[in-house]
Enzyme design. Structure first.
Site, PDB file in Angstrom:
ATOM      1  N   GLY A   1       0.842  -1.193   0.000  1.00 10.02           N
ATOM      2  CA  GLY A   1       0.000   0.000   0.000  1.00 10.02           C
ATOM      3  C   GLY A   1       0.872   1.236   0.000  1.00 10.02           C
ATOM      4  N   LYS A   2       0.290   2.375  -0.197  1.00 10.06           N
ATOM      5  CA  LYS A   2       1.056   3.628  -0.106  1.00 10.06           C
ATOM      6  C   LYS A   2       0.067   4.760   0.105  1.00 10.06           C
ATOM      7  CE  LYS A   2       5.404   4.988  -0.547  1.00 10.06           C
ATOM      8  NZ  LYS A   2       6.601   4.202  -0.196  1.00 10.06           N
ATOM      9  N   GLY A   3       0.532   5.813   0.783  1.00 13.70           N
ATOM     10  CA  GLY A   3      -0.330   6.973   0.987  1.00 13.70           C
ATOM     11  C   GLY A   3       0.432   8.247   0.716  1.00 13.70           C
TER      12      GLY A   3
END
Ligand code: NDP
Length: 413
Positions: free
Chosen positions: A105-107
């Site tokens: 994931g990444k934000g």
């Protein structure tokens, strides 16, 4: 720093190549290429002067077949959904490649953290958590620092998540040690870069002593890679930051250069050292060139000027597809990002394990486990590349994609 933006199309083309080699269907390719969930939120905060400001935040949850989503949170003005998507997919492949039970994931929040006060950054971070707290958690999605964020940011997330749910250290990694952070996390990515080089040298039966390295970027990754490589006997002949390159063919005193940078915020003239343009670092003769700053740093315009024997990707996506091709034609091997910079996520995983166990490890254990995990992954990549006569990047993708598909198959969809 400037952000790194690995191109989404480069990811998809490399992924497609792996799916074709492995005989996977188009539907499987589409599943692996797309994210399971994409979250976009508005984040309103009051600035210190009382004015309202609204920022945009993202969290992309790419794949969790092998374990909870895992990946950094980036604060930078270039953050957009495409960048976050690309980085989230790389995390899925990275965690699979080093075989830790996590997904990808990444934000990110589109902002310039240098223009926000510490109190404004805290409000921004807490409001972001208020917006997405239902989608994150120790068994769901675990964030970590990335460009523009740090241990303090993780402390705010831990605190805000705890205020809404319950205090659970495993909700973020890269935390301050006082909140359950892991020893060795700070240096983990740079140390991992050095360990990967050590593994490659062992595989190619070369000695590291008296080899030379040039490093683009003198931040967390570049600085620690320089220190660790020096301990392994490698001579660091150049380091660079956003404003210059420091070069000395007899070797650079890393502590001296760091002290100067800390004092003046930049490299400066130093007796015995040459001060050059930032990009000069990429064109110097050396055994190992380590781009550890930006995405797309080596491209069609400069790949033919590289004089290194091997490229080791400390940053995410520092070589474009064109650069990959040109360097391949020039027989310059590239140790890819998802292997070379995986040390950070490996020690993040150890931090998560320690938090869940409520039991801390010492630095010696963290370093030893990191070396064991990374070297095992590296040797698998080198052997697969040799067996199949493919590049190291292709070998990394093959192994990762096979592992993710195996987990997806086992879930029965
Ligand atoms: P930092 O922000 O700590 O450091 C980045 C360095 O790059 C700084 O020294 C900066 O210069 C330099 N830089 C910026 N622009 C240029 C340029 N044009 N030429 C040369 N140098 C430049 O970042 P990190 O070290 O944490 O991350 C570096 C890369 O590694 C990023 O791509 C990141 O995504 C990736 N990465 C980081 C991990 C980690 O654990 N930190 C894990 C995995 C990947 P200045 O000092 O002048 O600002």
């Amino acid at each position: 720093m400037s952000t790194s933006t690995p191109s989404r199309s480069a990811f998809e083309r490399t992924l497609k190549g792996a799916c074709d080699r492995l005989g996977y269907s188009d539907a499987m390719f589409r599943l692996l290429a797309s994210a399971a969930r994409e979250i976009k939120v508005d984040i309103p905060i009051l600035r210190d002067n009382g004015e309202l400001a609204v920022f945009t935040g993202y969290r992309v949850q790419h794949q969790n077949a092998r374990g909870p989503y895992k990946g950094g949170l980036r604060y930078h003005s270039s953050v957009d959904i495409d960048e976050v998507r690309g980085l989230a997919s790389l995390m899925t492949l990275k965690t699979a490649l080093v075989d830790i039970p996590l997904g990808g994931g990444k934000g990110g929040i589109e902002c310039n953290p240098r223009e926000l006060s510490p109190r404004e950054l805290e409000r921004l971070t807490r409001k972001f958590v208020q917006r997405i707290h239902r989608e994150i958690g120790p068994e769901t999605d675990i964030m970590a620092p990335d460009v523009g964020t740090n241990a303090q940011t993780m402390g705010w997330i831990y605190s805000e998540y705890g205020a809404i749910h319950a205090l659970q250290p495993a909700v973020v990694t890269g935390k301050p040690l006082s909140l359950g952070g892991s020893p060795g996390r700070d240096k983990a990515t740079g140390y991992g870069v050095a360990l990967t080089i050590q593994a490659y040298a062992a595989h190619t039966k070369t000695k590291l002593e008296h080899k030379t390295a040039a490093i683009q970027g003198f931040g967390n990754v570049g600085h620690h890679a320089a220190l660790c490589l020096k301990e392994m006997g490698v001579k660091i002949v150049a380091v660079s930051d956003s404003r210059g390159t420091i070069h000395c063919k007899d070797g650079i005193d890393i502590d001296r250069v760091m002290a100067k940078k800390k004092e003046f915020g930049r490299f400066d003239e130093m007796p015995g050292y040459e001060l050059k343009e930032p990009a000069a670092v990429l064109e110097l003769p050396c055994d190992y060139l380590i781009p550890a700053a930006l995405g797309d740093a080596i491209h069609a315009g400069n790949a033919h000027k590289v004089k290194a024997a091997v490229i080791v990707e400390g940053a995410n996506g520092p070589c474009t597809l064109d650069a990959d091709r040109i360097l391949g034609e020039r027989k310059i091997p590239i140790i890819p990002d998802i292997l070379a910079n995986a040390g950070g996520v490996i020690v993040s995983y150890f931090e998560w394990v320690q938090n869940l166990q409520r039991h801390g490890w010492d630095l010696e254990k963290v370093d030893a486990e990191l070396a064991r995990t990374l070297k095992k992954a590296a040797h698998a990549v080198f052997e697969h590349a040799e067996d199949q006569k493919i590049s190291l990047r292709e070998a990394c993708y093959d192994i990762s994609v096979m592992r993710v598909k195996e987990a997806l198959d086992a879930t029965g969809f």
